[in-house]
Design an enzyme around this catalytic site. Structure first.
Site, PDB file in Angstrom:
ATOM      1  N   SER A 147     -12.802  -5.061 -14.826  1.00  0.00           N
ATOM      2  CA  SER A 147     -11.557  -5.151 -13.458  1.00  0.00           C
ATOM      3  C   SER A 147     -11.953  -5.585 -12.250  1.00  0.00           C
ATOM      4  O   SER A 147     -12.736  -5.081 -11.805  1.00  0.00           O
ATOM      5  CB  SER A 147     -10.907  -3.758 -13.531  1.00  0.00           C
ATOM      6  OG  SER A 147     -10.120  -3.674 -12.281  1.00  0.00           O
TER       7      SER A 147
ATOM      8  N   HIS B 128      -9.785  -8.459 -16.497  1.00  0.00           N
ATOM      9  CA  HIS B 128      -8.764  -7.395 -16.313  1.00  0.00           C
ATOM     10  C   HIS B 128      -8.252  -7.575 -14.884  1.00  0.00           C
ATOM     11  O   HIS B 128      -9.119  -7.269 -13.822  1.00  0.00           O
ATOM     12  CB  HIS B 128      -9.042  -6.141 -16.354  1.00  0.00           C
ATOM     13  CG  HIS B 128      -8.116  -5.034 -16.580  1.00  0.00           C
ATOM     14  ND1 HIS B 128      -7.202  -4.765 -17.617  1.00  0.00           N
ATOM     15  CD2 HIS B 128      -7.701  -4.165 -15.520  1.00  0.00           C
ATOM     16  CE1 HIS B 128      -6.252  -3.960 -17.100  1.00  0.00           C
ATOM     17  NE2 HIS B 128      -6.519  -3.539 -15.986  1.00  0.00           N
TER      18      HIS B 128
ATOM     19  N   ASP C 240      -5.408  -6.497 -12.074  1.00  0.00           N
ATOM     20  CA  ASP C 240      -4.853  -5.470 -11.512  1.00  0.00           C
ATOM     21  C   ASP C 240      -3.694  -5.921 -10.573  1.00  0.00           C
ATOM     22  O   ASP C 240      -4.220  -6.253  -9.412  1.00  0.00           O
ATOM     23  CB  ASP C 240      -5.276  -4.241 -11.103  1.00  0.00           C
ATOM     24  CG  ASP C 240      -6.165  -3.515 -12.340  1.00  0.00           C
ATOM     25  OD1 ASP C 240      -5.339  -3.192 -13.194  1.00  0.00           O
ATOM     26  OD2 ASP C 240      -7.336  -3.399 -12.214  1.00  0.00           O
TER      27      ASP C 240
ATOM     28  N   MET D 239      -0.606  -4.717  -8.117  1.00  0.00           N
ATOM     29  CA  MET D 239      -0.107  -3.662  -7.460  1.00  0.00           C
ATOM     30  C   MET D 239       1.089  -4.045  -6.531  1.00  0.00           C
ATOM     31  O   MET D 239       0.464  -4.877  -5.456  1.00  0.00           O
ATOM     32  CB  MET D 239      -0.914  -2.610  -6.859  1.00  0.00           C
ATOM     33  CG  MET D 239      -2.028  -2.249  -7.983  1.00  0.00           C
ATOM     34  SD  MET D 239      -3.160  -1.199  -7.201  1.00  0.00           S
ATOM     35  CE  MET D 239      -4.254  -0.896  -8.513  1.00  0.00           C
TER      36      MET D 239
ATOM     37  N   HIS E 186      -2.613  -6.720 -15.605  1.00  0.00           N
ATOM     38  CA  HIS E 186      -1.881  -5.474 -15.801  1.00  0.00           C
ATOM     39  C   HIS E 186      -0.919  -5.493 -14.415  1.00  0.00           C
ATOM     40  O   HIS E 186      -1.431  -5.278 -13.402  1.00  0.00           O
ATOM     41  CB  HIS E 186      -3.062  -4.317 -15.723  1.00  0.00           C
ATOM     42  CG  HIS E 186      -2.702  -3.015 -15.634  1.00  0.00           C
ATOM     43  ND1 HIS E 186      -3.433  -1.969 -15.287  1.00  0.00           N
ATOM     44  CD2 HIS E 186      -1.257  -2.398 -15.728  1.00  0.00           C
ATOM     45  CE1 HIS E 186      -2.791  -0.845 -15.293  1.00  0.00           C
ATOM     46  NE2 HIS E 186      -1.527  -1.187 -15.787  1.00  0.00           N
TER      47      HIS E 186
ATOM     48  N   MET F  36       1.556  -3.579 -12.118  1.00  0.00           N
ATOM     49  CA  MET F  36       1.834  -2.208 -11.835  1.00  0.00           C
ATOM     50  C   MET F  36       2.929  -2.590 -10.800  1.00  0.00           C
ATOM     51  O   MET F  36       2.780  -2.236  -9.731  1.00  0.00           O
ATOM     52  CB  MET F  36       0.684  -1.508 -11.245  1.00  0.00           C
ATOM     53  CG  MET F  36      -0.243  -0.924 -12.355  1.00  0.00           C
ATOM     54  SD  MET F  36      -1.777  -0.389 -11.728  1.00  0.00           S
ATOM     55  CE  MET F  36      -2.685  -2.085 -11.957  1.00  0.00           C
TER      56      MET F  36
ATOM     57  N   MET G 227      -3.081   4.589 -19.951  1.00  0.00           N
ATOM     58  CA  MET G 227      -3.707   4.745 -18.561  1.00  0.00           C
ATOM     59  C   MET G 227      -4.433   6.148 -18.457  1.00  0.00           C
ATOM     60  O   MET G 227      -3.864   7.207 -19.067  1.00  0.00           O
ATOM     61  CB  MET G 227      -2.637   4.874 -17.534  1.00  0.00           C
ATOM     62  CG  MET G 227      -2.150   3.565 -17.114  1.00  0.00           C
ATOM     63  SD  MET G 227      -3.425   2.152 -16.646  1.00  0.00           S
ATOM     64  CE  MET G 227      -4.286   3.080 -15.118  1.00  0.00           C
TER      65      MET G 227
ATOM     66  N   ASP H  72      -7.728   2.259 -19.776  1.00  0.00           N
ATOM     67  CA  ASP H  72      -7.864   1.998 -18.452  1.00  0.00           C
ATOM     68  C   ASP H  72      -7.996   3.059 -17.350  1.00  0.00           C
ATOM     69  O   ASP H  72      -7.103   3.798 -17.179  1.00  0.00           O
ATOM     70  CB  ASP H  72      -6.723   0.839 -17.982  1.00  0.00           C
ATOM     71  CG  ASP H  72      -7.052   0.228 -16.754  1.00  0.00           C
ATOM     72  OD1 ASP H  72      -7.947   0.320 -16.036  1.00  0.00           O
ATOM     73  OD2 ASP H  72      -6.049  -0.505 -16.238  1.00  0.00           O
TER      74      ASP H  72
HETATM   75  C1  DX5 Z   1      -6.023   1.334 -11.685  1.00  0.00           C
HETATM   76  C2  DX5 Z   1      -6.265   0.195 -12.613  1.00  0.00           C
HETATM   77  C3  DX5 Z   1      -7.450  -0.124 -13.017  1.00  0.00           C
HETATM   78  C4  DX5 Z   1      -8.631   0.412 -12.478  1.00  0.00           C
HETATM   79  C5  DX5 Z   1      -9.773   0.731 -13.179  1.00  0.00           C
HETATM   80  O1  DX5 Z   1      -4.773   1.298 -11.426  1.00  0.00           O
HETATM   81  O2  DX5 Z   1      -5.163  -0.171 -13.537  1.00  0.00           O
HETATM   82  O3  DX5 Z   1      -7.725  -1.291 -13.976  1.00  0.00           O
HETATM   83  O4  DX5 Z   1      -9.121  -1.043 -11.831  1.00  0.00           O
HETATM   84  O5  DX5 Z   1     -11.001   1.174 -12.264  1.00  0.00           O
HETATM   85  P1  DX5 Z   1     -12.173   2.337 -12.630  1.00  0.00           P
HETATM   86  O6  DX5 Z   1     -12.745   1.533 -13.887  1.00  0.00           O
HETATM   87  O7  DX5 Z   1     -12.754   2.056 -11.491  1.00  0.00           O
HETATM   88  O8  DX5 Z   1     -11.474   3.268 -12.763  1.00  0.00           O
HETATM   89 ZN    ZN Z   2      -5.511  -1.887 -14.797  1.00  0.00          ZN
END
Ligand code: DX5
Ligand code: ZN
Length: 216
Positions: free
Chosen positions: A8, A33, A35, A37, A66, A68, A137, A175
């Protein structure tokens, strides 16, 4: 079959993003990956299209995006334009999940559904035949570096049972809080893809750490 490993970029060095992208390109990792948000669905904002555009320029592996965010359908076409191979949306964020999955697939992307730690696996039963990936998750979404929630093992097993029962092909991706200590148990429970942020990028040798996770 070996597992899919998706580092990620949320845990990468944003001031040296190209360096960390190159590291993943040259490693044994399988996907990036990404993310996204929105500060509404989750209590944090990560990055948006200008950054994704730069990532796309250098990334030589599939982008596992991903989302969010609420009302993700507003941006499906833009994510396609910026190179998303897999687009994963949250069960909890979509009133018309079935329609959204079709929209993603019509645009030529793989479609994933993510479920939060409190969302039972059986709630995706009626969409499971339509999806390419189920993202379980194992932390509450919003931040990297959180501790793995142990109940996730049970959910991975349930997802695996659902796949076996109906002969579905969707990838089970996990994840949050993934590391070398829990990775093999996650794979034994039925995970095919692991996301790892902090454990990879905050390690002394990220390429070795990627290999370690790939070997489980
Ligand atoms: C959290 C994200 C993850 C995050 C994982 O909301 O969806 O993808 O980057 O990070 P680690 O591996 O540090 O938990
Ligand atoms: Zn993620």
């Amino acid at each position: 079959m070996s597992i899919i490993l998706a580092p990620s970029l949320l845990a990468a060095d944003f001031a040296n993003l190209q360096k960390d992208i190159q590291l993943v390109n040259e490693s044994h990792a399988d996907w990036f990956h990404i993310d996204i948000m929105d500060g509404v669905f989750v209590p944090n904002i990560s990055f948006g299209f200008p950054v994704l555009e730069s990532i796309q320029k250098y990334a030589q592996k599939p982008l596992d995006v991903h989302l969010m965010i609420i009302q993700p359908e507003r941006y499906f076409e833009t994510f396609k334009k910026y190179g998303a191979h897999i687009l994963t949306i949250h069960y909890e964020a979509c009133t018309h999940l079935h329609r959204n999955i079709q929209q993603i697939k019509q645009l030529g992307m793989k479609a994933g559904v993510a479920i939060n730690p409190h969302t039972p696996v059986n709630l995706i039963e009626d969409i499971a035949h339509e999806i390419d990936l189920l993202l379980i998750m194992s932390v509450n979404p919003g931040y990297g570096g959180q501790s793995f929630i142990k109940h996730s093992y049970k959910k991975i097993e349930q997802a695996h049972q659902l796949k076996t029962k109906y002969n579905y092909n969707f990838i089970i991706e996990v994840d949050g809080g993934v590391n070398a200590t829990n990775a093999s148990q996650l794979v034994q429970a039925g995970a095919n893809a692991l996301v790892a942020g902090s454990f990879v990028f905050h390690s002394d040798n990220p390429a070795d750490t990627i290999n370690k996770l790939k070997e489980v």
